[in-house]
Design a protein around this motif. Structure first.
Motif, PDB file in Angstrom:
ATOM      1  N   ALA A   6       0.879  -1.034   0.051  1.00 58.61           N
ATOM      2  CA  ALA A   6       0.060  -0.023   0.036  1.00 58.61           C
ATOM      3  C   ALA A   6       0.797   1.336  -0.110  1.00 58.61           C
ATOM      4  CB  ALA A   6      -0.989   0.194   1.190  1.00 58.61           C
ATOM      5  N   PRO A   7       0.498   2.307  -0.661  1.00 56.83           N
ATOM      6  CA  PRO A   7       1.249   3.809  -0.658  1.00 56.83           C
ATOM      7  C   PRO A   7       1.239   4.041   0.879  1.00 56.83           C
ATOM      8  CG  PRO A   7      -0.595   3.663  -2.523  1.00 56.83           C
ATOM      9  CD  PRO A   7      -0.872   2.390  -1.578  1.00 56.83           C
ATOM     10  N   THR A  30       4.660   8.979  -7.953  1.00 57.39           N
ATOM     11  CA  THR A  30       5.303   7.757  -7.352  1.00 57.39           C
ATOM     12  C   THR A  30       4.237   6.838  -6.807  1.00 57.39           C
ATOM     13  OG1 THR A  30       7.188   9.027  -6.885  1.00 57.39           O
ATOM     14  CG2 THR A  30       7.246   7.040  -5.868  1.00 57.39           C
ATOM     15  N   PRO A  31       4.185   5.615  -7.396  1.00 56.38           N
ATOM     16  CA  PRO A  31       3.139   4.780  -6.890  1.00 56.38           C
ATOM     17  C   PRO A  31       3.101   4.354  -5.480  1.00 56.38           C
ATOM     18  CG  PRO A  31       3.690   3.902  -8.862  1.00 56.38           C
ATOM     19  CD  PRO A  31       4.748   5.115  -8.466  1.00 56.38           C
ATOM     20  N   CYS A  32       4.240   4.425  -4.719  1.00 52.58           N
ATOM     21  CA  CYS A  32       4.567   4.204  -3.209  1.00 52.58           C
ATOM     22  C   CYS A  32       4.295   5.260  -2.362  1.00 52.58           C
ATOM     23  CB  CYS A  32       5.849   3.513  -3.118  1.00 52.58           C
ATOM     24  SG  CYS A  32       7.220   4.569  -3.540  1.00 52.58           S
ATOM     25  N   VAL A  33       3.910   6.102  -2.719  1.00 56.83           N
ATOM     26  CA  VAL A  33       3.544   7.446  -2.095  1.00 56.83           C
ATOM     27  C   VAL A  33       2.191   7.802  -2.385  1.00 56.83           C
ATOM     28  CG1 VAL A  33       4.211   9.710  -1.075  1.00 56.83           C
ATOM     29  CG2 VAL A  33       6.057   7.871  -1.546  1.00 56.83           C
ATOM     30  N   ALA A  34       1.483   8.291  -1.398  1.00 54.37           N
ATOM     31  CA  ALA A  34       0.135   9.208  -1.605  1.00 54.37           C
ATOM     32  C   ALA A  34       0.216  10.320  -0.534  1.00 54.37           C
ATOM     33  CB  ALA A  34      -0.961   8.202  -0.987  1.00 54.37           C
ATOM     34  N   VAL A  35      -0.072  11.419  -1.365  1.00 57.73           N
ATOM     35  CA  VAL A  35      -0.025  12.716  -0.576  1.00 57.73           C
ATOM     36  C   VAL A  35      -1.542  12.870  -0.353  1.00 57.73           C
ATOM     37  CG1 VAL A  35       0.071  15.212  -0.791  1.00 57.73           C
ATOM     38  CG2 VAL A  35       1.588  13.760  -2.005  1.00 57.73           C
ATOM     39  N   ALA A 288      11.510  11.977  -7.652  1.00 57.78           N
ATOM     40  CA  ALA A 288      10.882  10.697  -7.378  1.00 57.78           C
ATOM     41  C   ALA A 288      11.779   9.535  -6.425  1.00 57.78           C
ATOM     42  CB  ALA A 288      10.521  10.170  -8.558  1.00 57.78           C
ATOM     43  N   ARG A 289      13.058   9.669  -6.951  1.00 57.70           N
ATOM     44  CA  ARG A 289      13.845   8.522  -6.133  1.00 57.70           C
ATOM     45  C   ARG A 289      13.833   8.792  -4.792  1.00 57.70           C
ATOM     46  NH1 ARG A 289      13.833   7.625 -10.979  1.00 57.70           N
ATOM     47  NH2 ARG A 289      11.831   6.825 -10.326  1.00 57.70           N
ATOM     48  N   GLU A 292      10.782   7.321  -3.229  1.00 56.34           N
ATOM     49  CA  GLU A 292      10.876   6.057  -3.276  1.00 56.34           C
ATOM     50  C   GLU A 292      11.582   5.483  -1.833  1.00 56.34           C
ATOM     51  OE1 GLU A 292      10.216   5.442  -8.077  1.00 56.34           O
ATOM     52  OE2 GLU A 292      12.234   5.231  -7.208  1.00 56.34           O
ATOM     53  N   ARG A 293      12.944   6.164  -1.733  1.00 56.18           N
ATOM     54  CA  ARG A 293      13.717   5.839  -0.798  1.00 56.18           C
ATOM     55  C   ARG A 293      12.976   5.835   0.590  1.00 56.18           C
ATOM     56  NH1 ARG A 293      17.857   2.993   1.761  1.00 56.18           N
ATOM     57  NH2 ARG A 293      18.900   4.038   3.115  1.00 56.18           N
ATOM     58  N   PHE A 294      12.416   6.954   0.773  1.00 56.43           N
ATOM     59  CA  PHE A 294      11.793   7.119   2.134  1.00 56.43           C
ATOM     60  C   PHE A 294      10.638   6.253   2.235  1.00 56.43           C
ATOM     61  CE2 PHE A 294       8.294   9.624   4.415  1.00 56.43           C
ATOM     62  CZ  PHE A 294       9.039   9.513   5.809  1.00 56.43           C
ATOM     63  N   ALA A 295       9.938   6.040   1.551  1.00 57.06           N
ATOM     64  CA  ALA A 295       8.799   4.923   1.405  1.00 57.06           C
ATOM     65  C   ALA A 295       9.375   3.553   1.702  1.00 57.06           C
ATOM     66  CB  ALA A 295       8.050   4.761  -0.032  1.00 57.06           C
ATOM     67  N   ALA A 296      10.631   3.091   0.969  1.00 55.58           N
ATOM     68  CA  ALA A 296      11.198   1.911   1.246  1.00 55.58           C
ATOM     69  C   ALA A 296      11.589   1.705   2.754  1.00 55.58           C
ATOM     70  CB  ALA A 296      12.354   1.649   0.334  1.00 55.58           C
TER      71      ALA A 296
END
Length: 333
Positions: A6-7, A30-35, A288-289, A292-296
């Motif tokens: 889930a984002p 970025t699909p892995c994050v939702a504002v 975006a990278r 993505e790093r933060f979401a990971a």
């Protein structure tokens, strides 16, 4: 959808320029994050910003931190407010991505790192340029011996004077060239020298009207004998570049810190025998990278302790530059 798929639902504290121009558009693609929500102290500003990204407007930062549907917080406030609101977010149980510089002092950085560790929360300083693939390509060229042994680094970031009312001219909000442009050159020095360097000397020029430094220089020493000279400010023609000078050649990377997502980098390599080469690299989206790093990290992939350590080391380096500039004869003024 599992929790790892889930984002990550992110709330935004403030509607600053870098957030609206760069980071929130990157998060939105970025699909892995939702504002999920955007907060401002001005209701109309929150509504306008949130509408752009399909998010919910929130009037007031405290209200956003109280929301249970927000997993993480992005803090793009002026630097002088970072420590306070990052600490509040961590105490509210949120993971935090905070714009550079994470804090205005090393003491604040150490306190936030300890708090994040205590709360088992991700704390990441948003140096977006670090996540662009061009720097890994430069490192590979150096490791392959393209310039021989690295002897020195020169990093420069400067631009013309800002509008009179810009927050970067306000000492109370953490203004000044060191915290705005200089931090890029210092962080690049740590990256390219592969360790936080020691400060040999520094100079800061302060504008008497505003009380903030408007330009500066520092000489740094790496553990392996290589040195770095950095220059920065906002009373210059635009320049955004670093140069690596080795025993058998040199390489130059323009637009090192703020390339647009569509920009295709070119590394210019010049060797001792006079041969020159242009290494053309693919475009990359450092914004975006970063998201993505933060979401990971929030999802449990990666080492959040390394992010905390890097942010503290950077803040200590900034403090050391200030101290060296203060000691230098005529170093501030």
């Amino acid at each position: 959808m599992s929790a790892r798929e889930a984002p990550v639902r992110v709330g935004v504290l403030g509607c600053g320029g870098v957030a609206m121009r760069r980071m929130l558009p990157a998060m939105a693609r970025t699909p892995c994050v939702a504002v999920a929500a955007v907060a401002s102290r001005q209701r109309a500003r929150a509504e306008s910003a949130a509408a752009r990204f399909g998010a919910e407007p929130v009037h007031g930062y405290e209200r956003l931190l109280a929301r249970e549907d927000i997993t993480a917080v992005y803090v793009p406030l002026p630097p002088g407010l970072h420590a306070e609101w990052t600490a509040r977010a961590l105490r509210a149980g949120k993971h935090v991505l905070v714009e550079k510089p994470m804090t205005t002092t090393a003491h604040q950085a150490r306190e936030l790192a300890a708090l994040a560790e205590e709360r088992r929360a991700v704390l990441m300083e948003s140096f977006m340029f670090l996540h662009h693939s061009q720097h890994a390509a430069v490192a590979q060229l150096v490791d392959r011996g393209a310039i021989g042994q690295l002897r020195s680094v020169t990093a420069e970031f400067g631009f013309p004077p800002l509008p009179a009312g810009d927050i970067r001219y306000r000492p109370d909000l953490g203004g000044g060239a060191l915290l705005d442009a200089g931090v890029y050159t210092l962080r690049a020095s740590s990256l390219l020298l592969r360790a936080v360097p020691a400060v040999l000397g520094a100079q800061l020029s302060v504008d008497p009207g505003t009380g903030v430094d408007v330009s500066g220089h520092a000489l740094l020493a790496g553990a392996g004998g290589a040195v770095s000279h950095v220059s920065f400010g906002f009373r210059h023609a635009y320049r955004c570049v670093y140069t690596l000078w080795g025993s058998t050649g040199s390489l130059v990377l323009d637009r090192a810190f703020t390339p647009a997502p569509e920009h295709r980098p070119v590394v210019r390599v010049r060797r001792q025998d006079g041969a020159e080469e242009e290494v053309r690299l693919p475009a990359d989206d450092q914004f975006a990278r970063t998201a993505e790093r933060f979401a990971a990290l929030v999802r449990g992939a990666g080492d959040p302790a390394a992010e905390r350590s890097a942010a503290v080391g950077q803040a200590e380096l900034v403090d050391a530059v200030r101290t060296a500039a203060g000691r230098a004869r005529g170093g501030v003024g």
